[in-house]
Design an enzyme around this catalytic site. Structure first.
Site, short mmCIF file in Angstrom:
data_model
loop_
_atom_site.label_atom_id
_atom_site.label_comp_id
_atom_site.label_asym_id
_atom_site.label_seq_id
_atom_site.Cartn_x
_atom_site.Cartn_y
_atom_site.Cartn_z
N SER A 170 0.84 -1.18 -0.04
CA SER A 170 -0.06 -0.24 0.01
C SER A 170 0.89 1.41 0.06
CB SER A 170 -0.87 0.02 1.27
OG SER A 170 -1.32 1.31 1.48
N LYS A 202 2.32 -3.78 6.99
CA LYS A 202 2.62 -3.71 5.22
C LYS A 202 4.00 -3.83 4.92
CE LYS A 202 -1.28 -4.96 3.60
NZ LYS A 202 -1.48 -6.03 2.89
N TYR A 241 -1.64 -0.87 10.74
CA TYR A 241 -1.92 -1.24 9.77
C TYR A 241 -0.69 -1.23 8.53
CZ TYR A 241 -3.71 -2.00 4.82
OH TYR A 241 -3.56 -2.02 3.27
P1 NAD Z 1 -11.03 -6.88 1.49
O1 NAD Z 1 -11.36 -6.62 2.89
O2 NAD Z 1 -12.32 -6.48 0.52
O3 NAD Z 1 -10.33 -8.21 1.07
C1 NAD Z 1 -9.78 -8.58 1.96
C2 NAD Z 1 -10.24 -10.36 1.91
O4 NAD Z 1 -9.57 -11.06 2.97
C3 NAD Z 1 -11.70 -10.64 2.45
O5 NAD Z 1 -12.37 -11.13 1.42
C4 NAD Z 1 -11.45 -11.16 3.57
O6 NAD Z 1 -12.88 -11.81 4.09
C5 NAD Z 1 -10.26 -12.00 3.74
N1 NAD Z 1 -9.68 -12.30 4.91
C6 NAD Z 1 -9.15 -11.19 6.05
N2 NAD Z 1 -8.74 -11.91 6.79
C7 NAD Z 1 -8.59 -13.34 6.49
C8 NAD Z 1 -7.94 -14.59 7.02
N3 NAD Z 1 -7.33 -14.50 8.21
N4 NAD Z 1 -7.93 -15.56 6.31
C9 NAD Z 1 -8.40 -15.66 5.17
N5 NAD Z 1 -9.02 -14.64 4.41
C10 NAD Z 1 -9.13 -13.49 5.07
O7 NAD Z 1 -9.96 -5.89 1.12
P2 NAD Z 1 -9.48 -5.11 -0.28
O8 NAD Z 1 -9.74 -3.84 -0.35
O9 NAD Z 1 -9.84 -6.00 -1.09
O10 NAD Z 1 -7.90 -5.36 0.03
C11 NAD Z 1 -7.26 -6.39 -0.41
C12 NAD Z 1 -5.54 -6.22 -0.05
O11 NAD Z 1 -5.07 -5.07 -0.50
C13 NAD Z 1 -5.14 -6.31 1.58
O12 NAD Z 1 -4.02 -6.87 1.81
C14 NAD Z 1 -5.08 -4.72 1.76
O13 NAD Z 1 -4.36 -4.52 2.67
C15 NAD Z 1 -4.49 -4.12 0.24
N6 NAD Z 1 -4.66 -2.88 0.18
C16 NAD Z 1 -6.18 -2.34 -0.01
C17 NAD Z 1 -6.17 -1.13 -0.25
C18 NAD Z 1 -7.56 -0.35 -0.45
O14 NAD Z 1 -7.60 0.79 -0.28
N7 NAD Z 1 -8.64 -1.04 -0.49
C19 NAD Z 1 -5.01 -0.22 -0.63
C20 NAD Z 1 -4.03 -0.65 -0.50
C21 NAD Z 1 -3.48 -2.27 -0.21
C1 WQD Z 2 -9.19 9.80 0.85
C2 WQD Z 2 -9.52 11.37 1.20
C3 WQD Z 2 -9.61 11.95 3.52
C4 WQD Z 2 -13.49 10.04 3.89
C5 WQD Z 2 -6.81 4.87 3.47
C6 WQD Z 2 -5.71 4.14 4.15
C7 WQD Z 2 -4.80 3.67 3.28
C8 WQD Z 2 -5.51 2.52 2.34
C9 WQD Z 2 -6.78 3.40 1.63
C10 WQD Z 2 -5.16 0.33 2.37
C11 WQD Z 2 -8.47 11.86 2.46
C12 WQD Z 2 -10.77 12.35 2.58
C13 WQD Z 2 -12.16 10.38 3.48
C14 WQD Z 2 -14.46 10.85 4.56
C15 WQD Z 2 -13.02 12.67 3.58
N1 WQD Z 2 -5.73 1.38 2.24
N2 WQD Z 2 -12.12 11.87 3.33
N3 WQD Z 2 -14.28 12.34 3.93
O1 WQD Z 2 -6.84 8.05 3.62
O2 WQD Z 2 -6.06 7.92 1.11
O3 WQD Z 2 -6.29 5.72 2.57
O4 WQD Z 2 -7.49 3.83 2.68
O5 WQD Z 2 -3.93 0.26 2.35
O6 WQD Z 2 -3.84 2.81 4.16
O7 WQD Z 2 -5.18 4.98 4.90
O8 WQD Z 2 -8.31 7.04 1.73
O9 WQD Z 2 -10.70 7.08 1.18
O10 WQD Z 2 -10.05 7.30 3.67
O11 WQD Z 2 -9.53 9.26 2.30
O12 WQD Z 2 -13.05 14.07 3.42
O13 WQD Z 2 -15.66 10.48 4.74
O14 WQD Z 2 -10.70 11.72 1.21
O15 WQD Z 2 -9.49 13.03 4.27
O16 WQD Z 2 -7.91 13.20 2.13
P1 WQD Z 2 -6.89 7.36 2.36
P2 WQD Z 2 -9.80 7.49 2.12
#
Ligand code: NAD
Ligand code: WQD
Length: 340
Positions: A127, A155, A151
């Site tokens: 991330s 990572k 979190y």
């Molecule tokens: P999500 O929560 O929708 O998907 C994660 C999946 O993992 C879910 O289906 C959940 O049921 C499963 N899971 C959780 N714990 C588990 C366990 N112990 N064993 C087996 N399955 C398990 O999240 P997502 O947004 O699809 O994210 C996927 C990956 O990408 C994650 O590693 C997350 O950290 C990373 N990521 C997400 C974002 C984002 O903004 N969505 C950004 C950067 C990185």
């Molecule tokens: C985006 C922008 C907020 C909600 C987070 C995690 C990051 C990642 C994705 C996994 C920011 C603003 C948000 C609201 C708002 N996940 N905001 N009102 O903060 O970039 O990232 O999620 O790895 O680790 O930190 O994403 O969508 O929460 O926010 O004004 O109700 O929207 O302040 O500027 P962010 P976000």
């Protein structure tokens, strides 16, 4: 590339389910392993309806070594795409042990089982959060690690562990993908992001204001050093992101070597710009108010997208308007929500 046998942990989740479709379309045989901790079971049925083929799913926890071992014995996987993790930043501050247990412990368990089964190709979900508050925007992969919360720390540790592992044995080929802000939904309107609780992230929150489920958007701060004072992010369409995984896997098989890349568009949008785009897409008037800054927020996250283009040939194709339109089509359509 010929079809490969791939294990997708967390494949029922938001990014995992879209990646399942992209990998299947590319000809791979994909097995999902998910505990359904944060996914609806109906997703599996929908993936089957979209592809027209039964979906191979193992209901298991990624920390369960015996279940992983049985899965590998049966599936003889050639690579793993590892999504399974807990991902809510504020939740991680409240229960850090669970985040370390799943995100670090789950990774270690998986890697040990992979090694035992002679499977050493992995794509890892990292991330932009590993950059903390970066010195440089757009942010290159060379920027240093800065943990902002448990979190993000999980990572960073995951990436470091993978670095040491690759150094220990050249047979490992690991793709580390640092996602910026995934948004949007699949063109079929059958899968998308649909959190059960009140969403923390901007796009799903806006979508629930558009449907009338939530009354108004709080814009967290309008006094940042950005063009309109609100936070700027690099939103990437989840279908572009899913395609990035297909390219990453292809590269691992082709080169036998690992890579570390950002997956973003290279361009940022402010909170107010996202609200305007969603208004256009949904044709709804979206109420918002300016609220205090959210603790721990970063003013700007924008990816340097050059390395992914160079190493993987990855370039995003979809715009912010397409992210909002697909999100709206999904959330306002007949398939979102549900009780399962
Ligand atoms: P999500 O929560 O929708 O998907 C994660 C999946 O993992 C879910 O289906 C959940 O049921 C499963 N899971 C959780 N714990 C588990 C366990 N112990 N064993 C087996 N399955 C398990 O999240 P997502 O947004 O699809 O994210 C996927 C990956 O990408 C994650 O590693 C997350 O950290 C990373 N990521 C997400 C974002 C984002 O903004 N969505 C950004 C950067 C990185
Ligand atoms: C985006 C922008 C907020 C909600 C987070 C995690 C990051 C990642 C994705 C996994 C920011 C603003 C948000 C609201 C708002 N996940 N905001 N009102 O903060 O970039 O990232 O999620 O790895 O680790 O930190 O994403 O969508 O929460 O926010 O004004 O109700 O929207 O302040 O500027 P962010 P976000």
């Amino acid at each position: 590339m010929a079809g490969r046998r791939i294990l997708l942990t967390g494949g029922a989740g938001y990014i995992g389910s879209h990646t399942y479709l992209a990998l299947s379309e590319a000809g791979h045989a994909v097995t999902i392993l998910d505990s359904f901790e944060n996914a609806r079971r109906s997703v599996v049925d929908r993936l089957g309806r979209i592809t027209g083929r039964p979906v191979d799913v193992i209901d298991a926890d990624v920390r369960d070594a015996a279940a992983l071992d049985a899965a590998f014995a049966q599936g003889r996987f050639e690579a793993v795409v590892h999504f399974a993790a807990l991902k809510a930043v504020s939740d991680s501050v409240k229960r850090p042990l669970d985040y370390f247990d799943v995100n670090v412990g789950g990774l270690t368990t998986l890697l040990k089982v992979m090694e035992a089964h002679d499977c050493r190709r992995l794509v890892f979900s990292s991330s932009a959060t590993v950059y903390g508050v970066p010195d440089e925007t757009p942010t290159p992969e060379t920027a240093e690690f800065r943990a902002m919360n448990p979190y993000g720390q999980t990572k960073i540790i995951g990436e470091q562990l993978l670095g040491w592992l690759s150094a220990s044995d050249p047979r490992w080929a690991i793709g580390i993908l640092r996602y910026f802000n995934p948004a949007g939904a699949h063109a079929s309107t059958m899968i998308g992001e649909d959190p059960r609780d009140i969403p923390n992230n901007l796009m799903p929150f806006i979508s629930k204001v558009a449907t009338g489920e939530l009354p108004k958007i709080s814009v967290f701060g309008d006094d940042y050093d950005t063009p309109d004072g609100t936070g700027v992010r690099d939103y990437i369409h989840v279908e572009d992101l899913a395609r990035g995984h297909v390219l990453s896997l292809g590269k691992l098989f082709e080169s036998g070597e690992g890579h570390l890349v950002n997956l973003g568009t290279g361009r940022g949008y402010s909170v107010l710009e996202v609200i305007s785009a969603y208004k256009r897409a949904s044709n709804r008037d979206l109420a918002f108010e300016i609220a205090p800054r959210r603790p721990g927020d970063v003013p700007i996250y924008v990816a340097s997208a050059e390395k992914a283009a160079e190493v993987l040939g990855f370039r995003t194709e979809k715009t912010l308007d397409q992210m909002c339109a697909s999100s709206w089509a999904w959330i306002s359509g007949e398939h979102s929500g549900g009780t399962d």
